[in-house]
Motif scaffolding. Structure first.
Motif, short mmCIF file in Angstrom:
data_model
loop_
_atom_site.label_atom_id
_atom_site.label_comp_id
_atom_site.label_asym_id
_atom_site.label_seq_id
_atom_site.Cartn_x
_atom_site.Cartn_y
_atom_site.Cartn_z
N LYS A 48 0.91 -1.27 0.07
CA LYS A 48 -0.15 0.03 0.07
C LYS A 48 0.81 1.20 -0.01
CE LYS A 48 -3.66 -2.50 0.19
NZ LYS A 48 -4.57 -2.55 -0.86
N LEU A 49 0.45 2.20 -0.90
CA LEU A 49 1.38 3.34 -1.13
C LEU A 49 0.97 4.63 -0.10
CD1 LEU A 49 2.02 3.39 -4.93
CD2 LEU A 49 3.33 2.48 -3.18
N ASP A 50 1.64 5.43 0.33
CA ASP A 50 1.33 6.59 0.82
C ASP A 50 1.05 7.54 -0.37
OD1 ASP A 50 1.45 9.19 2.24
OD2 ASP A 50 3.13 8.74 3.48
N MET A 51 -0.21 7.54 -0.73
CA MET A 51 -0.57 8.43 -2.11
C MET A 51 -0.43 9.95 -1.71
SD MET A 51 -1.67 5.76 -3.64
CE MET A 51 -2.33 6.46 -5.04
N VAL A 52 -0.47 10.41 -0.30
CA VAL A 52 -0.50 11.77 -0.03
C VAL A 52 1.12 12.18 -0.37
CG1 VAL A 52 -0.47 13.74 1.55
CG2 VAL A 52 -2.23 11.89 1.63
N ALA A 53 2.06 11.62 0.01
CA ALA A 53 3.59 11.55 0.10
C ALA A 53 3.88 11.62 -1.40
CB ALA A 53 4.32 10.94 0.74
N ILE A 54 3.44 10.74 -2.22
CA ILE A 54 3.61 10.53 -3.47
C ILE A 54 3.00 11.78 -4.23
CG2 ILE A 54 3.64 9.10 -5.74
CD1 ILE A 54 3.55 6.75 -3.69
N SER A 55 2.07 11.90 -4.16
CA SER A 55 1.38 13.14 -4.65
C SER A 55 2.23 14.50 -4.53
CB SER A 55 0.01 13.35 -4.17
OG SER A 55 -0.73 12.43 -4.55
N GLU A 56 2.56 14.63 -3.35
CA GLU A 56 3.34 15.76 -3.00
C GLU A 56 4.70 15.97 -4.03
OE1 GLU A 56 4.20 15.89 1.09
OE2 GLU A 56 2.33 16.51 1.68
N LYS A 57 5.16 14.68 -4.48
CA LYS A 57 6.36 14.75 -5.20
C LYS A 57 6.22 14.80 -6.40
CE LYS A 57 9.69 13.85 -1.91
NZ LYS A 57 10.78 14.92 -1.71
N LEU A 58 4.93 14.28 -7.04
CA LEU A 58 4.71 14.00 -8.66
C LEU A 58 3.66 15.17 -8.99
CD1 LEU A 58 4.74 10.11 -8.69
CD2 LEU A 58 6.74 11.70 -8.90
N THR A 59 2.64 15.30 -8.30
CA THR A 59 1.64 16.15 -8.92
C THR A 59 2.11 17.51 -9.17
OG1 THR A 59 0.19 15.08 -7.55
CG2 THR A 59 -0.71 17.05 -8.56
N LYS A 107 -0.72 8.52 -13.29
CA LYS A 107 -1.83 8.78 -12.44
C LYS A 107 -1.79 9.80 -11.48
CE LYS A 107 -2.19 3.60 -12.58
NZ LYS A 107 -2.26 2.49 -11.80
N PHE A 108 -0.61 10.32 -11.19
CA PHE A 108 -0.47 11.52 -10.21
C PHE A 108 -0.61 12.78 -10.85
CE2 PHE A 108 1.03 7.86 -7.98
CZ PHE A 108 0.38 7.93 -6.63
N ASN A 109 -0.81 13.08 -12.04
CA ASN A 109 -0.90 14.19 -12.98
C ASN A 109 0.36 15.12 -12.84
OD1 ASN A 109 -3.40 13.61 -13.89
ND2 ASN A 109 -4.15 14.05 -11.76
N PRO A 110 1.47 14.86 -13.28
CA PRO A 110 2.64 15.64 -13.23
C PRO A 110 2.19 16.68 -14.14
CG PRO A 110 3.18 13.48 -14.38
CD PRO A 110 1.86 13.34 -13.51
N SER A 111 2.74 17.74 -14.34
CA SER A 111 2.73 18.79 -15.47
C SER A 111 3.55 18.43 -16.66
CB SER A 111 3.31 20.20 -14.91
OG SER A 111 4.62 20.25 -14.68
N LYS A 112 4.62 17.73 -16.40
CA LYS A 112 5.34 17.25 -17.65
C LYS A 112 6.14 15.84 -17.40
CE LYS A 112 7.27 20.55 -19.61
NZ LYS A 112 8.01 21.85 -20.10
N LEU A 113 5.86 14.86 -18.25
CA LEU A 113 6.69 13.54 -18.08
C LEU A 113 7.63 13.38 -19.32
CD1 LEU A 113 6.91 10.97 -16.62
CD2 LEU A 113 4.92 10.10 -17.94
N ILE A 114 8.90 13.34 -19.08
CA ILE A 114 9.66 13.37 -20.15
C ILE A 114 10.19 11.81 -20.23
CG2 ILE A 114 12.08 13.90 -20.74
CD1 ILE A 114 11.47 16.41 -18.73
N LEU A 115 10.01 11.21 -21.44
CA LEU A 115 10.24 9.83 -21.76
C LEU A 115 11.49 9.67 -22.43
CD1 LEU A 115 6.57 9.32 -23.29
CD2 LEU A 115 7.12 8.84 -20.79
#
Length: 609
Positions: A265-276, A299-307
């Motif tokens: 189970k992930l800490d969704m709040v902590a991950i959102s703070e890093k990625l959203t 899934k965490f809606n970053p502004s930009k995802l560089i592949l």
């Protein structure tokens, strides 16, 4: 029948039932009186009629799908009728200062009986229609008589285009034995599967136990395979509830179901703070792990995802996949670049200034890297140094290196170069504001380098399945599991950690092969297993931590930190400098020596000999 017709039909039917119930109740209690002679009864009938239509509208008695009605719908009818009769009693008391309790009691019972009966008649007719078709359906045994199993049995019986017909349940809960659910009997426990299959002419087995642990699933599956018929599993309840799949969308049991572990189970709040709303860079984005990291990050809606990746086709594929999802406002940036190209990597990091970098680009195939040690060094060591240096200089917030359990006491070039890559980020972490961390994985099921696709192809070709050694063991995890761990590690990093997943017990490769043979519908007599011998650079057993990497307590459920030692900065830089000039054989020897902690005898002069 459209909504308007349905509403009208039920309104007329209920009107007849309401009037019949009140006058019948009065007649039963006063058979010698004329039923229409009592004015209070007639007023009560009008009151019941009006109040019933009001409560029926409120409780949606006219717009339900009664052909699939359940006990909950019966309770709804009871609520509506009770309120209706109570209103009639109040009106009687206001008019006559008295209440005909016995008349209203019988009226209440007749209301429920006739209104409920009229609705459930539709359910009975629907069930009978399906039963008539059962002779042409696959007879199935449902393993699990809990909520999921009963939902499945009900859905199978009510399906207008059925494929399966539930014949029996099995469940290890002794209190459920010999009970009947939706006309389907609990006929034994999982130990009785083979006997029940033979006795009842079962064609398929369906596992309906979504809450069961992975270990429990393996045990139940092994009991079911004794019957030598197809074993399938029902979809997850969450997927059914969200509308992604139907309850009836059965699938084959996958190797991930048998070898995976219970989800972290992930800490969704902590991950959102890093990625959203942040800029995220993933190297090796076209690979198995890299592409799944991209899916999870999105899934965490970053502004930009560089592949970022070296393979044009793989980057194109993941870019198209994520674009076609169409559910995110994230800007996707496909970049073709080689992590070995230091100038290009610095250019990209400086241009996009990512907040987080996930470094998944690497050469990972052990035997292949034994033949190409220089390429392993250039990609895994210097490629990591290039992207890590760029992250430090540009001021990236977090950097996560994808490592491997093969970095522990490595006898091979691939594992050695990944351990040196860990040292590089550990070293930079001592003076950088960027939070560097590494995550060690076991073998990833379904990845390009996994044995699973090779075994599957060999089974499809009729065998044999080739295994290197009967005692060869590995740790396994699924691609989504690995990717979730990467995201969580990024939130836990303080600088220089090597995160390790608590991966449970290692699995014998030969057992993996046997499971895949059974999952493919064959026996070991039909598909043979051959042992070919250990390949160059392979270890018999993999490790997660060596004896010097003292394990700290868990920093998160199923995640702990290994205290991996590292060369000092000057020594490491001298070693990396020397690696650029020495020959292939010396490269192979020295990276393995250094990765295994043999630094005391190291000197730049001895390497250059």
């Amino acid at each position: 029948m459209d909504y308007k017709t349905r509403f009208t039909a039920f309104s007329i039917l209920d009107s007849v039932i309401v009037l019949t119930a009140i006058y019948m109740s009065y007649w039963l209690l006063h058979p010698n009186n004329l039923i229409f002679s009592n004015i209070l009864i007639s007023i009560s009938a009008i009151t019941l009629l009006v109040s019933h239509h009001i409560t029926a509208y409120i409780f949606h008695l006219y717009d339900r799908v009664w052909s699939v009605a359940s006990v909950r719908e019966l309770l709804t009818i009871a609520y509506a009728v009770t309120i209706t009769v109570a209103i009639a009693g109040i009106v009687q008391f206001i008019i006559n200062d008295d209440v005909y309790y016995r008349v209203l009691a019988i009226t209440w019972m007749l209301h429920i009986l006739m209104i409920g009966g009229s609705r459930f008649l539709l359910r009975i007719l629907n069930d009978r229609t399906i039963v008539k078709k059962s002779g042409d359906l696959k007879r199935v045994l449902i393993v699990g008589a809990g909520q999921a199993g009963t939902m499945l049995a009900r859905s199978l019986r009510q399906n207008p285009s059925p494929e399966y017909y539930p014949v029996a349940f099995v469940d290890d809960d002794m209190t459920k034995q010999n009970l009947t659910l939706f006309n389907t009997r609990v006929s034994g426990t999982t130990k009785d599967v083979a006997k029940i299959v033979e006795h009842m002419n079962i064609a398929e087995i369906i596992l309906a136990m979504p809450s069961l642990s992975k270990e429990g699933i393996r045990e139940v599956y092994n009991r079911c395979t004794v019957a030598k018929i197809p074993v399938k599993v029902m979809p997850r309840i969450e997927d059914v509830m969200t509308g992604n799949v139907s309850v009836n969308d059965m699938r084959q049991v996958k190797i991930e179901d048998l070898l995976g572990r219970d989800e972290v189970k992930l800490d969704m709040v902590a991950i959102s703070e890093k990625l959203t709303n942040k800029t995220i860079l993933v190297t090796g984005a076209g690979g198995s792990i890299g592409s799944e990291i991209c899916r999870q990050v999105l899934k965490f809606n970053p502004s930009k995802l560089i592949l970022l990746g070296h393979g044009e086709n793989s980057i194109y594929t993941i870019h198209m996949e994520l674009n076609e999802g169409g559910k995110s406002d994230t800007e996707l940036v496909p970049i073709i670049a080689d992590v070995q190209d230091r100038e290009r990597i610095f250019e990209i990091v400086e241009m996009y200034k990512p907040d987080v970098i996930y470094h998944a680009a690497a050469h990972k195939h052990v035997p292949l890297m034994e033949y190409n040690p220089r390429e392993a060094v250039k990609n895994n060591v210097f490629g990591t140094k290039n992207i890590a240096d760029a992250a430090h200089i540009v001021g990236v917030s977090n950097f996560v290196l994808i490592s491997t359990d093969k970095a522990v006491n490595p006898p091979n070039v691939m594992g050695a170069t990944k351990r040196i890559a860990e040292m590089i980020i550990q070293n930079i972490a001592t003076y950088s504001n960027t939070k560097f961390a590494a995550v060690r994985f076991g073998n990833v099921l379904g990845s390009r380098g996994s044995v699973v696709p090779r075994f599957t192809a060999q089974i499809a070709a009729g065998g044999p399945v080739t295994v290197t050694h009967p005692d060869m063991t590995r740790y396994f995890m699924t691609i989504p599991e690995a990717s979730r761990l990467v995201l969580q590690a990024g939130t836990l990093a303080k600088g220089g950690e090597v995160f390790v997943l608590d991966m449970g017990e290692p699995v014998k490769i030969v057992d993996l092969a046997k499971n895949l043979i059974r999952l493919s519908g064959f026996s070991e007599d039909e598909i043979k297993i051959e042992f070919t011998g250990i390949r160059p650079g392979e270890k018999m057993y993999e490790e997660l931590l060596n004896s010097e990497e003292i394990q700290e307590e868990h920093v998160y459920p199923k995640i702990h930190v290994g205290k991996a030692n590292c060369m000092d900065s000057l020594q490491l830089l001298e070693f990396l400098s020397a690696l650029e000039t020495i020959d292939i054989e010396m490269t192979k020897k020295q990276v393995i020596e250094v990765a295994n902690g043999n630094w005391d005898t190291y000197s730049p002069l001895s390497i250059g000999m």
